[in-house]
Design a protein around this motif. Structure first.
Motif, PDB file in Angstrom:
ATOM      1  N   UNK A   1       1.444  29.843  14.251  1.00 11.04           N
ATOM      2  CA  UNK A   1       2.489  29.192  13.464  1.00 11.04           C
ATOM      3  C   UNK A   1       3.812  29.023  14.216  1.00 11.04           C
ATOM      4  N   UNK A   2       3.787  29.154  15.527  1.00 13.05           N
ATOM      5  CA  UNK A   2       5.019  28.920  16.285  1.00 13.05           C
ATOM      6  C   UNK A   2       5.489  27.489  16.008  1.00 13.05           C
ATOM      7  N   UNK A   3       6.705  27.349  15.506  1.00 16.78           N
ATOM      8  CA  UNK A   3       7.220  26.024  15.148  1.00 16.78           C
ATOM      9  C   UNK A   3       6.824  25.584  13.758  1.00 16.78           C
ATOM     10  N   UNK A   4       6.010  26.396  13.079  1.00 13.74           N
ATOM     11  CA  UNK A   4       5.530  26.049  11.732  1.00 13.74           C
ATOM     12  C   UNK A   4       6.009  27.048  10.673  1.00 13.74           C
TER      13      UNK A   4
ATOM     14  N   UNK B   1       0.843  -1.195   0.000  1.00 12.82           N
ATOM     15  CA  UNK B   1       0.000   0.000   0.000  1.00 12.82           C
ATOM     16  C   UNK B   1       0.881   1.249   0.000  1.00 12.82           C
ATOM     17  N   UNK B   2       0.530   2.184  -0.863  1.00  5.77           N
ATOM     18  CA  UNK B   2       1.196   3.495  -0.860  1.00  5.77           C
ATOM     19  C   UNK B   2       0.343   4.453  -0.038  1.00  5.77           C
ATOM     20  N   UNK B   3       1.002   5.208   0.821  1.00  4.78           N
ATOM     21  CA  UNK B   3       0.306   6.159   1.690  1.00  4.78           C
ATOM     22  C   UNK B   3       0.732   7.594   1.347  1.00  4.78           C
ATOM     23  N   UNK B   4      -0.201   8.513   1.466  1.00  4.62           N
ATOM     24  CA  UNK B   4       0.130   9.942   1.449  1.00  4.62           C
ATOM     25  C   UNK B   4      -0.069  10.433   2.879  1.00  4.62           C
ATOM     26  N   UNK B   5       0.988  10.996   3.450  1.00  8.05           N
ATOM     27  CA  UNK B   5       0.998  11.285   4.886  1.00  8.05           C
ATOM     28  C   UNK B   5       1.229  12.769   5.138  1.00  8.05           C
ATOM     29  N   UNK B   6       0.425  13.310   6.051  1.00  4.28           N
ATOM     30  CA  UNK B   6       0.599  14.698   6.518  1.00  4.28           C
ATOM     31  C   UNK B   6       1.009  14.624   7.980  1.00  4.28           C
ATOM     32  N   UNK B   7       2.024  15.366   8.372  1.00  2.00           N
ATOM     33  CA  UNK B   7       2.351  15.392   9.804  1.00  2.00           C
ATOM     34  C   UNK B   7       2.933  16.724  10.230  1.00  2.00           C
ATOM     35  N   UNK B   8       2.604  17.057  11.462  1.00  2.00           N
ATOM     36  CA  UNK B   8       3.143  18.219  12.149  1.00  2.00           C
ATOM     37  C   UNK B   8       4.382  17.716  12.866  1.00  2.00           C
ATOM     38  N   UNK B   9       5.562  18.182  12.458  1.00  2.00           N
ATOM     39  CA  UNK B   9       6.803  17.625  12.977  1.00  2.00           C
ATOM     40  C   UNK B   9       7.173  18.075  14.379  1.00  2.00           C
ATOM     41  N   UNK B  10       6.406  18.998  14.957  1.00  2.00           N
ATOM     42  CA  UNK B  10       6.829  19.570  16.240  1.00  2.00           C
ATOM     43  C   UNK B  10       7.085  18.552  17.354  1.00  2.00           C
ATOM     44  N   UNK B  11       6.208  17.561  17.548  1.00  2.00           N
ATOM     45  CA  UNK B  11       6.484  16.635  18.660  1.00  2.00           C
ATOM     46  C   UNK B  11       7.427  15.489  18.305  1.00  2.00           C
TER      47      UNK B  11
END
Lengths: 248, 248
Positions: free
Chosen positions: B125-128, B4-14
């Motif tokens: 957007x702190x960290x973004x 399975x191919x996945x498209x992934x979104x993530x907030x890298x902060x943690x």
């Protein structure tokens, strides 16, 4: 006595709302405490609108008075330094006339309500938008929104806790703008009833999902009855974006 | 075996980054653990790129193999349910051929680096995003960026820990787009060296501030020496936005 007008941005997620509360942190308290430390005196901060818990602002206006002499830019910088790490930022600070009042001088208030229509949970915008797992018909929402424009009795769209004397309000703008999976509802009026924007958006979302016909917005409005309300949208997606004043 | 191919979104902060680490949480580990629980077997997830600690993704691609039979949509929904409350979302899930590889089949990688130029600290957007308190000359940044396009030895813009065999890379896009106080730098290449985007953006920011002339980008590139690097931008503003594959 010098009066300063502030433009304030805040992420409402960690706050119980704008107004001071006994049971948790508020934006008002955060700014008042920062100002009191900087100015060495008790400071009261008044805002154009008292947003609820979890509601955000990109352009709230507020004012404070001080007996101290301080340059507006220095006050802004000091407030921002003191407010850290709370997600509250002072974007502008200007000296204003003594009779300028953030709440009572305000002649128009503007909100944006952000909806993201997608299956996957939100990551970056968790708590900053209302996610709806189904697709929405933005054109139908816009058609429904048009029924609410103008001067009406908005009792249907008013919280049971609303303290306003009258349910009559004049809605100057209620516009639905879609861009891909994102839908924003822009609302403008001289003033709003408590929960009015969230209540209007909650019903527009029903229209967008096809559960309500656009004309049902008019039916709900004319019912002048809170029980005719379809749905109250969560605070997450609501942003106070701007307040207008005669001198602007 | 199904891939399975996945498209992934993530907030890298943690997270300590995409890749599994002994000393902290990673996006890879979060997805592998969610998948293992759902599928009842050990699962390995490979990604198009291994982002660093604090770096984000709006469109990372990855793949996993399983001996179980499951519909792609059901796998996506189950992963999203299991991943909560981690800020990781599976935006798409598709069955692919056994020889499709998220990393080795990838023919282009795209990043966006977000800069916000303003005095006030960031709230939402702190960290973004990377906040710079001074205004930036985006036209000068674009002029400087043009020097890096094409095939070059990018040793200057490469981390000391980079494990690539060669410092040669072909940069297909390095574009600076400004909108008000926001500046985004868009970078595209078949592949990048470790820290390459952040290093290029760090130097472009010096150009934007007038500390470097646009031609200094070429001087730095031609030095082929890490000590010629002006500045490495923080991870905060970096987003992996898309990966391309031949079949797309």
């Amino acid at each position: 006595m010098t009066r300063f007008a502030l433009t304030v941005e805040y992420d409402g997620r960690p706050f119980m709302g704008w107004q001071r509360q006994k049971h948790g942190p508020s934006v008002q308290q955060a700014i008042e405490e920062a100002a009191a430390t900087i100015l060495g005196e008790t400071v009261q901060v008044q805002a154009a609108g008292r947003t609820d818990a979890g509601v955000h602002a990109t352009g709230m206006r507020a004012h404070l008075d001080t007996s101290r002499t301080i340059a507006p830019f220095r006050l802004m910088e000091a407030l921002n330094a003191r407010l850290r790490p709370a997600p509250v930022a002072i974007l502008a600070c200007d000296e204003v006339a003594d009779d300028w009042h953030a709440r009572f001088s305000c002649i128009a208030r503007h909100y944006e309500y952000r909806i993201v229509s997608r299956r996957a949970p939100l990551t970056f915008e968790a708590g900053l938008a209302w996610r709806l797992a189904m697709s929405l018909d933005a054109a139908a929402m816009q058609e429904g929104a048009a029924h609410l424009l103008g001067r009406h009795d908005f009792t249907t769209f008013r919280s049971a806790h609303c303290q306003a004397d009258s349910p009559l309000r004049t809605l100057d703008r209620l516009e639905v703008i879609a861009a891909g999976e994102r839908i924003s509802v822009f609302a403008s009026a001289r003033s709003f009833l408590h929960h009015q924007v969230r209540s209007m958006v909650g019903c527009l979302a029903l229209v967008g999902q096809g559960k309500w016909h656009p004309d049902d917005m008019r039916v709900a409005l004319e019912a002048r009855d809170r029980t005719a309300l379809g749905h109250n949208a969560p605070p997450d997606g609501l942003f106070f974006t701007r307040a207008d004043y005669p001198a602007d």
